[in-house]
Design a protein around this motif. Structure first.
Motif, PDB file in Angstrom:
ATOM      1  N   GLY A   1      82.769 -35.247  14.989  1.00  8.26           N
ATOM      2  CA  GLY A   1      83.265 -34.242  16.285  1.00  8.26           C
ATOM      3  C   GLY A   1      84.125 -33.613  15.514  1.00  8.26           C
ATOM      4  N   MET A   2      84.986 -33.794  15.050  1.00 12.84           N
ATOM      5  CA  MET A   2      86.133 -32.445  14.668  1.00 12.84           C
ATOM      6  C   MET A   2      85.670 -31.748  13.512  1.00 12.84           C
ATOM      7  N   ALA A   3      84.910 -32.572  12.402  1.00 10.21           N
ATOM      8  CA  ALA A   3      84.676 -31.578  11.260  1.00 10.21           C
ATOM      9  C   ALA A   3      82.749 -30.571  12.251  1.00 10.21           C
ATOM     10  N   THR A   4      82.222 -30.426  12.917  1.00  7.30           N
ATOM     11  CA  THR A   4      81.665 -30.312  13.264  1.00  7.30           C
ATOM     12  C   THR A   4      82.280 -28.876  13.833  1.00  7.30           C
ATOM     13  N   SER A   5      83.022 -29.920  14.477  1.00 10.91           N
ATOM     14  CA  SER A   5      83.988 -28.381  15.670  1.00 10.91           C
ATOM     15  C   SER A   5      84.701 -27.852  15.030  1.00 10.91           C
ATOM     16  N   ALA A   6      85.510 -27.961  13.784  1.00 14.54           N
ATOM     17  CA  ALA A   6      86.021 -27.513  12.400  1.00 14.54           C
ATOM     18  C   ALA A   6      85.380 -25.886  12.019  1.00 14.54           C
ATOM     19  N   PHE A   7      84.037 -26.512  12.035  1.00 11.65           N
ATOM     20  CA  PHE A   7      82.666 -25.950  11.128  1.00 11.65           C
ATOM     21  C   PHE A   7      82.576 -24.095  12.443  1.00 11.65           C
ATOM     22  N   ALA A   8      82.333 -25.029  12.844  1.00 16.55           N
ATOM     23  CA  ALA A   8      82.204 -24.242  14.305  1.00 16.55           C
ATOM     24  C   ALA A   8      83.729 -22.573  13.696  1.00 16.55           C
ATOM     25  N   MET A   9      84.446 -23.312  14.018  1.00 16.35           N
ATOM     26  CA  MET A   9      85.522 -22.259  13.688  1.00 16.35           C
ATOM     27  C   MET A   9      85.734 -21.339  12.634  1.00 16.35           C
ATOM     28  N   LEU A  10      85.427 -22.372  11.620  1.00 13.82           N
ATOM     29  CA  LEU A  10      84.998 -21.585  10.035  1.00 13.82           C
ATOM     30  C   LEU A  10      83.837 -20.044  10.033  1.00 13.82           C
ATOM     31  N   MET A  11      83.401 -21.000  10.952  1.00 15.78           N
ATOM     32  CA  MET A  11      82.035 -19.384  11.595  1.00 15.78           C
ATOM     33  C   MET A  11      82.172 -18.643  12.489  1.00 15.78           C
ATOM     34  N   GLY A  12      83.005 -18.331  12.937  1.00 16.07           N
ATOM     35  CA  GLY A  12      83.487 -18.068  13.850  1.00 16.07           C
ATOM     36  C   GLY A  12      82.875 -18.081  15.321  1.00 16.07           C
ATOM     37  N   ALA A  13      83.006 -18.935  15.735  1.00 17.19           N
ATOM     38  CA  ALA A  13      82.071 -19.124  16.740  1.00 17.19           C
ATOM     39  C   ALA A  13      83.260 -19.437  17.821  1.00 17.19           C
ATOM     40  N   SER A  14      83.035 -18.967  19.279  1.00 12.28           N
ATOM     41  CA  SER A  14      84.057 -19.053  20.154  1.00 12.28           C
ATOM     42  C   SER A  14      84.733 -20.484  20.397  1.00 12.28           C
ATOM     43  N   TRP A  15      85.448 -20.028  21.444  1.00 14.25           N
ATOM     44  CA  TRP A  15      85.628 -21.429  21.603  1.00 14.25           C
ATOM     45  C   TRP A  15      84.391 -22.500  22.743  1.00 14.25           C
ATOM     46  N   ALA A  16      84.510 -22.328  23.700  1.00 14.01           N
ATOM     47  CA  ALA A  16      83.644 -22.969  23.762  1.00 14.01           C
ATOM     48  C   ALA A  16      82.212 -23.496  23.809  1.00 14.01           C
ATOM     49  N   GLU A  17      82.347 -23.282  22.454  1.00 18.73           N
ATOM     50  CA  GLU A  17      81.266 -23.041  21.308  1.00 18.73           C
ATOM     51  C   GLU A  17      81.345 -24.284  19.993  1.00 18.73           C
ATOM     52  N   ILE A  18      82.413 -23.920  19.950  1.00 23.45           N
ATOM     53  CA  ILE A  18      82.856 -25.043  19.008  1.00 23.45           C
ATOM     54  C   ILE A  18      82.861 -26.143  19.668  1.00 23.45           C
ATOM     55  N   GLY A  19      83.749 -26.480  20.873  1.00 26.24           N
ATOM     56  CA  GLY A  19      83.853 -27.738  21.755  1.00 26.24           C
ATOM     57  C   GLY A  19      81.902 -28.277  21.895  1.00 26.24           C
ATOM     58  N   TRP A  20      81.318 -27.366  21.964  1.00 23.61           N
ATOM     59  CA  TRP A  20      80.184 -28.152  22.085  1.00 23.61           C
ATOM     60  C   TRP A  20      79.445 -28.617  21.087  1.00 23.61           C
ATOM     61  N   SER A  21      79.939 -27.680  19.743  1.00 18.96           N
ATOM     62  CA  SER A  21      79.343 -28.023  18.539  1.00 18.96           C
ATOM     63  C   SER A  21      79.978 -29.586  17.898  1.00 18.96           C
ATOM     64  N   GLY A  22      81.281 -29.520  18.739  1.00 16.47           N
ATOM     65  CA  GLY A  22      82.041 -31.003  18.745  1.00 16.47           C
ATOM     66  C   GLY A  22      81.622 -32.313  19.468  1.00 16.47           C
ATOM     67  N   LEU A  23      80.855 -31.837  20.407  1.00 21.39           N
ATOM     68  CA  LEU A  23      80.434 -33.025  21.005  1.00 21.39           C
ATOM     69  C   LEU A  23      79.081 -33.343  20.796  1.00 21.39           C
ATOM     70  N   LEU A  24      78.514 -32.078  20.185  1.00 21.39           N
ATOM     71  CA  LEU A  24      76.776 -32.835  19.104  1.00 21.39           C
ATOM     72  C   LEU A  24      77.447 -33.188  18.523  1.00 21.39           C
ATOM     73  N   GLY A  25      78.908 -33.205  17.343  1.00 25.01           N
ATOM     74  CA  GLY A  25      78.984 -33.616  16.660  1.00 25.01           C
ATOM     75  C   GLY A  25      79.044 -35.284  16.475  1.00 25.01           C
ATOM     76  N   LEU A  26      79.333 -35.411  18.236  1.00 25.06           N
ATOM     77  CA  LEU A  26      79.310 -37.257  18.417  1.00 25.06           C
ATOM     78  C   LEU A  26      78.514 -37.538  18.549  1.00 25.06           C
ATOM     79  N   LEU A  27      77.012 -37.137  18.411  1.00 25.65           N
ATOM     80  CA  LEU A  27      75.990 -37.862  18.904  1.00 25.65           C
ATOM     81  C   LEU A  27      74.784 -37.710  17.593  1.00 25.65           C
ATOM     82  N   ALA A  28      75.664 -36.736  16.359  1.00 30.60           N
ATOM     83  CA  ALA A  28      75.705 -37.292  15.386  1.00 30.60           C
ATOM     84  C   ALA A  28      75.475 -37.913  15.319  1.00 30.60           C
ATOM     85  N   TYR A  29      77.050 -38.751  14.971  1.00 27.49           N
ATOM     86  CA  TYR A  29      77.019 -39.948  14.456  1.00 27.49           C
ATOM     87  C   TYR A  29      76.911 -41.368  15.136  1.00 27.49           C
TER      88      TYR A  29
END
Length: 408
Positions: free
Chosen positions: A127-155
């Motif tokens: 979850g942290m890796a997916t959120s961090a990548f979204a942050m690195l790509m310039g995503a919004s804070w909401a998009e960073i959070g959704w990326s982290g939740l879907l990253g947990l699903l990937a795990y």
């Protein structure tokens, strides 16, 4: 050398080779390391490594004993904890601190080890890796959070794939499909205007084979043609599977929930870029199973690689900036080998992961098929190719300036 001693030596070499292959060691490093071990143990040997097979030819000084062994293996996954312990074991054996029998037993113990961080921490790292990548790509804070939740699903899918062969075969497209479908639902019912393609890419970034592509090109540059070609094509097919799953999921999501209209959010502050690099590297510690004592080295490697690239990109193109970053990373990794007496791969992989353009390859594939860009990117194909070549060249130049102490 009598026959009994030869049998002990070749059994140890075969087991050591299979374990190093399992931990994702590139072919040119694996073959060189096994040759060093064989030479120290007083036998002659030749090895052929590919991502799916390993061939051993071992013989005694006067050919009194000869042994051939070929194994069909699955592609290995990076495990820095086991790689470090195995290297220490081989070093103790070569220094006369362990007998062959004790070393052989210890290899079995290392092979049976699980992740030192457990499933909960590793899941959090996804979850942290997916959120961090979204942050690195310039995503919004909401998009960073959704990326982290879907990253947990990937795990969760990753854990399921370890128990089911059928799920393992369709892991990448199925994960991308479900992530895309859920992202479309989120964009319709919960958070309209989000950048769905970016969220999908971020949620599956752990599976994007940018590192595998770089390793494949490095093997080709070292004249390991079979292994390099196989690894590169495997990475390309993995990228295709990921994109197809995401494309199918977004199409199905738009059909079911209606098309989402992306509304650009405010840019994140500059410090968010460095925070994202820190969080991404911290997450990789658990994903790569890095030993605790190597965490400072791994974090330093990532920041050295990224900062060198960012600094040099102000004076040259981003592609050539990646050359400077890879060169600095190679020097640091080889210095780590000399100081810590551990494989350079342990810290080099952490630095490479923030440099490899795997995500840009995915974005370029999306632009080619859909004709749309979900992030700002000009001349993407040329840039991706130049970055890949720069990474390989930077590591080669670093090995010339400061040769590594260990083959690994």
């Amino acid at each position: 050398m009598d026959t009994v001693e030869f049998i002990q030596i070749r059994r140890f070499i075969v087991k050591l080779g299979k374990m190093l292959h399992k931990y994702g060691t590139p072919a040119f490093r694996l073959e060189a390391y096994l040759l060093e071990v064989a030479t120290y143990l007083g036998v002659h040997a030749s090895f052929i490594s590919t991502p799916t097979s390993l061939t051993f030819v071992i013989w005694s000084d006067r050919h009194e004993d000869e042994y051939n062994h070929a194994s069909r293996l699955l592609p290995g996954d990076l495990d820095m904890n086991a790689l470090s312990l195995t290297d220490e074991l081989a070093g103790s054996l070569l220094n006369g601190e362990l007998t062959l029998a004790a070393a052989d037993k210890r290899l079995d113990e290392i092979d049976a080890m699980g992740s030192p961080y457990g499933k909960w921490l590793t899941g959090g790292a996804f979850g942290m890796a997916t959120s961090a990548f979204a942050m690195l790509m310039g995503a919004s804070w909401a998009e960073i959070g959704w990326s982290g939740l879907l990253g947990l699903l990937a795990y969760v899918w990753t854990l399921w794939s370890e128990r089911s062969k059928r799920v393992n075969l369709m892991l990448e497209p199925a994960t991308a499909f479900i992530a895309a479908l859920l992202a479309c639902a989120i964009g319709t019912y919960i958070d309209p205007g989000i950048n769905i393609p970016l969220i999908v890419l971020s949620s599956v970034i752990v599976f994007v084979p940018g590192l595998a592509l770089t390793m494949g090109l490095a093997e080709l540059s070292s004249r390991n043609m079979v292994s390099g070609t196989a690894r590169t094509m495997d990475a390309v097919m993995q990228l295709f599977k990921l994109y197809f799953g995401a494309f199918l999921g977004v199409s199905a999501g738009f059909s079911l929930f209606g098309e989402n209209v992306y509304q650009p959010a405010e840019s994140l502050p500059y410090w968010a870029t460095w925070l994202s690099v820190f969080l991404l590297c911290l997450a990789l510690v658990a994903i790569f199973r890095t030993r605790v004592k190597h965490i400072p080295w791994a974090m330093a490697a990532a920041f050295i690689a990224y900062s060198a690239t960012a600094w040099s990109s102000d004076y040259m193109s981003p592609g050539l900036g990646a050359f400077v970053g890879a060169f600095a990373l190679g020097l640091f990794a080889n210095a780590f080998t000399r100081i810590a007496n551990q494989p350079a791969t342990i810290v080099a992989m952490h630095g490479l992961i923030v440099l490899v353009p795997g995500s840009k390859t995915y974005i370029g594939l999306n632009s080619f098929i859909s004709g749309q860009d979900f992030v700002q990117a000009d001349h993407l194909g040329q840039e991706v190719f130049l970055i890949f070549m720069s990474l390989v060249a930077g590591l080669i130049f670093a090995n010339v300036v400061m040769p590594t102490k260990k083959a690994l």
